[in-house]
Design a protein around this motif. Structure first.
Motif, PDB file in Angstrom:
ATOM      1  N   ARG A  82       0.809  -1.227   0.000  1.00  0.00           N
ATOM      2  CA  ARG A  82       0.000   0.000   0.000  1.00  0.00           C
ATOM      3  C   ARG A  82       0.838   1.271   0.000  1.00  0.00           C
ATOM      4  NH1 ARG A  82      -4.975   1.137  -0.543  1.00  0.00           N
ATOM      5  NH2 ARG A  82      -5.093   2.359   1.331  1.00  0.00           N
ATOM      6  N   ARG A  83       2.040   1.192   0.612  1.00  0.00           N
ATOM      7  CA  ARG A  83       2.887   2.380   0.709  1.00  0.00           C
ATOM      8  C   ARG A  83       4.354   1.959   0.608  1.00  0.00           C
ATOM      9  NH1 ARG A  83       2.139   7.412   4.882  1.00  0.00           N
ATOM     10  NH2 ARG A  83       3.863   8.628   4.064  1.00  0.00           N
ATOM     11  N   PRO A  84       4.881   1.878  -0.608  1.00  0.00           N
ATOM     12  CA  PRO A  84       6.245   1.383  -0.810  1.00  0.00           C
ATOM     13  C   PRO A  84       7.335   2.181  -0.094  1.00  0.00           C
ATOM     14  CG  PRO A  84       5.060   1.506  -2.896  1.00  0.00           C
ATOM     15  CD  PRO A  84       4.193   2.163  -1.859  1.00  0.00           C
ATOM     16  N   ASP A  85       7.096   3.453   0.194  1.00  0.00           N
ATOM     17  CA  ASP A  85       8.121   4.277   0.844  1.00  0.00           C
ATOM     18  C   ASP A  85       8.110   4.167   2.369  1.00  0.00           C
ATOM     19  OD1 ASP A  85       5.630   5.609   1.030  1.00  0.00           O
ATOM     20  OD2 ASP A  85       6.626   7.553   1.268  1.00  0.00           O
ATOM     21  N   ALA A  86       7.195   3.392   2.930  1.00  0.00           N
ATOM     22  CA  ALA A  86       7.106   3.247   4.394  1.00  0.00           C
ATOM     23  C   ALA A  86       8.343   2.533   4.935  1.00  0.00           C
ATOM     24  CB  ALA A  86       5.849   2.478   4.768  1.00  0.00           C
ATOM     25  N   LYS A  87       8.739   2.915   6.142  1.00  0.00           N
ATOM     26  CA  LYS A  87       9.879   2.286   6.809  1.00  0.00           C
ATOM     27  C   LYS A  87       9.355   1.442   7.963  1.00  0.00           C
ATOM     28  CE  LYS A  87      13.409   5.720   5.797  1.00  0.00           C
ATOM     29  NZ  LYS A  87      14.454   6.549   6.402  1.00  0.00           N
ATOM     30  N   ALA A  88       9.770   0.189   7.991  1.00  0.00           N
ATOM     31  CA  ALA A  88       9.314  -0.731   9.030  1.00  0.00           C
ATOM     32  C   ALA A  88      10.501  -1.341   9.760  1.00  0.00           C
ATOM     33  CB  ALA A  88       8.454  -1.830   8.422  1.00  0.00           C
ATOM     34  N   VAL A  89      10.319  -1.538  11.058  1.00  0.00           N
ATOM     35  CA  VAL A  89      11.297  -2.199  11.911  1.00  0.00           C
ATOM     36  C   VAL A  89      10.607  -3.408  12.526  1.00  0.00           C
ATOM     37  CG1 VAL A  89      12.635  -1.985  14.038  1.00  0.00           C
ATOM     38  CG2 VAL A  89      12.573  -0.093  12.432  1.00  0.00           C
ATOM     39  N   ILE A  90      11.269  -4.551  12.497  1.00  0.00           N
ATOM     40  CA  ILE A  90      10.748  -5.773  13.097  1.00  0.00           C
ATOM     41  C   ILE A  90      11.356  -5.921  14.492  1.00  0.00           C
ATOM     42  CG2 ILE A  90      10.757  -8.296  12.974  1.00  0.00           C
ATOM     43  CD1 ILE A  90       9.066  -7.441  10.765  1.00  0.00           C
ATOM     44  N   LEU A  91      10.503  -6.225  15.471  1.00  0.00           N
ATOM     45  CA  LEU A  91      10.958  -6.507  16.833  1.00  0.00           C
ATOM     46  C   LEU A  91      10.733  -7.987  17.111  1.00  0.00           C
ATOM     47  CD1 LEU A  91       9.283  -3.621  18.871  1.00  0.00           C
ATOM     48  CD2 LEU A  91      11.576  -3.680  17.923  1.00  0.00           C
ATOM     49  N   THR A  92      11.654  -8.600  17.811  1.00  0.00           N
ATOM     50  CA  THR A  92      11.443  -9.993  18.161  1.00  0.00           C
ATOM     51  C   THR A  92      12.173 -10.371  19.434  1.00  0.00           C
ATOM     52  OG1 THR A  92      11.567 -12.275  17.395  1.00  0.00           O
ATOM     53  CG2 THR A  92      13.354 -10.818  16.744  1.00  0.00           C
ATOM     54  N   GLY A  93      11.596 -11.299  20.136  1.00  0.00           N
ATOM     55  CA  GLY A  93      12.237 -11.897  21.297  1.00  0.00           C
ATOM     56  C   GLY A  93      13.002 -13.143  20.890  1.00  0.00           C
ATOM     57  N   TYR A  94      12.903 -13.505  19.600  1.00  0.00           N
ATOM     58  CA  TYR A  94      13.524 -14.720  19.084  1.00  0.00           C
ATOM     59  C   TYR A  94      14.480 -14.361  17.965  1.00  0.00           C
ATOM     60  CZ  TYR A  94       9.325 -16.571  21.239  1.00  0.00           C
ATOM     61  OH  TYR A  94       8.320 -16.856  22.106  1.00  0.00           O
ATOM     62  N   GLY A  95      15.596 -13.783  18.297  1.00  0.00           N
ATOM     63  CA  GLY A  95      16.535 -13.366  17.265  1.00  0.00           C
ATOM     64  C   GLY A  95      17.290 -14.533  16.666  1.00  0.00           C
ATOM     65  N   ASN A  96      17.195 -14.693  15.342  1.00  0.00           N
ATOM     66  CA  ASN A  96      18.047 -15.645  14.648  1.00  0.00           C
ATOM     67  C   ASN A  96      18.235 -15.195  13.205  1.00  0.00           C
ATOM     68  OD1 ASN A  96      16.040 -16.865  12.896  1.00  0.00           O
ATOM     69  ND2 ASN A  96      15.298 -18.007  14.672  1.00  0.00           N
ATOM     70  N   ILE A  97      19.202 -15.751  12.542  1.00  0.00           N
ATOM     71  CA  ILE A  97      19.574 -15.325  11.197  1.00  0.00           C
ATOM     72  C   ILE A  97      18.426 -15.513  10.209  1.00  0.00           C
ATOM     73  CG2 ILE A  97      21.147 -15.778   9.268  1.00  0.00           C
ATOM     74  CD1 ILE A  97      22.476 -14.386  11.623  1.00  0.00           C
ATOM     75  N   THR A  98      17.730 -16.633  10.264  1.00  0.00           N
ATOM     76  CA  THR A  98      16.669 -16.920   9.309  1.00  0.00           C
ATOM     77  C   THR A  98      15.569 -15.871   9.348  1.00  0.00           C
ATOM     78  OG1 THR A  98      17.112 -19.272   9.621  1.00  0.00           O
ATOM     79  CG2 THR A  98      15.053 -18.701   8.540  1.00  0.00           C
TER      80      THR A  98
END
Length: 183
Positions: A80-96
């Motif tokens: 819907r908005r290609p210029d939007a900036k998103a950050v993912i948060l997680t308690g389960y950090g891994n490379i995949t």
């Protein structure tokens, strides 16, 4: 107006998607103090509905939610908005999952509990530029403690099941749980 608020674009709308209500509320307040206009959501379905109505300029999205994962939301946002900036948060950090988040268009991937300053730095980092490292990163002991707490919570506060999943002795886990969080 603070220096960071002047760095914000005119549209500083920010979707905050997390199923942890206290964290979501605190982060929403903190981002509002930094000049963003937060819109809070608890589920993937609710976030997608908000995106379809008025796609935000920014998003802070938890990776794992009860009704899906945050990558679906990042995909919907960029559709819907290609210029939007998103950050993912997680308690389960891994490379995949970090690779999947970046492929979906997330500009950064932060471990929970993320500090609002780190979230802001990640959201406002210029294209191709990495945000500055955190001023006070969590110690290795704190990261371990947070991980144990998260698994304990997901196991319904069942000490035996948590110990089994973490591969540690139940008594060792009980001693760790009885202590305060390290700094």
């Amino acid at each position: 107006m603070s220096e960071t608020e002047t760095d914000l674009p005119e549209d500083a709308s920010c979707l905050i998607l997390d199923d942890d209500m206290p964290f979501r509320t605190r982060l929403g307040r903190a981002m509002e103090k930094r000049g963003f206009t937060p819109v809070l959501a608890e589920t993937v379905l609710e976030a997608k509905r908000l995106i379809s109505q008025d796609p935000p300029a920014f998003a802070v999205v938890d990776l794992r939610l009860d009704d899906g994962d945050g990558i679906e939301v990042v995909d919907a946002l960029h559709a819907r908005r290609p210029d939007a900036k998103a950050v993912i948060l997680t308690g389960y950090g891994n490379i995949t999952t970090a690779v999947a988040a970046v492929k979906a268009g997330a500009i950064d991937y932060l471990a929970k509990p993320a500090d609002a300053d780190d979230v802001q730095k990640a959201l406002l980092a210029k294209g191709g530029q990495l945000p500055e490292p955190p001023d006070n990163p969590m110690s290795a002991d704190r990261v371990r403690w947070e991980h144990i707490q998260r698994v304990y919570e997901l196991c319904g506060h069942n000490v035996s099941e948590t110990a089994r999943r973490l591969g540690m002795h139940r008594r060792t886990l009980q001693r760790i749980l009885a202590k305060r969080a390290p700094m």
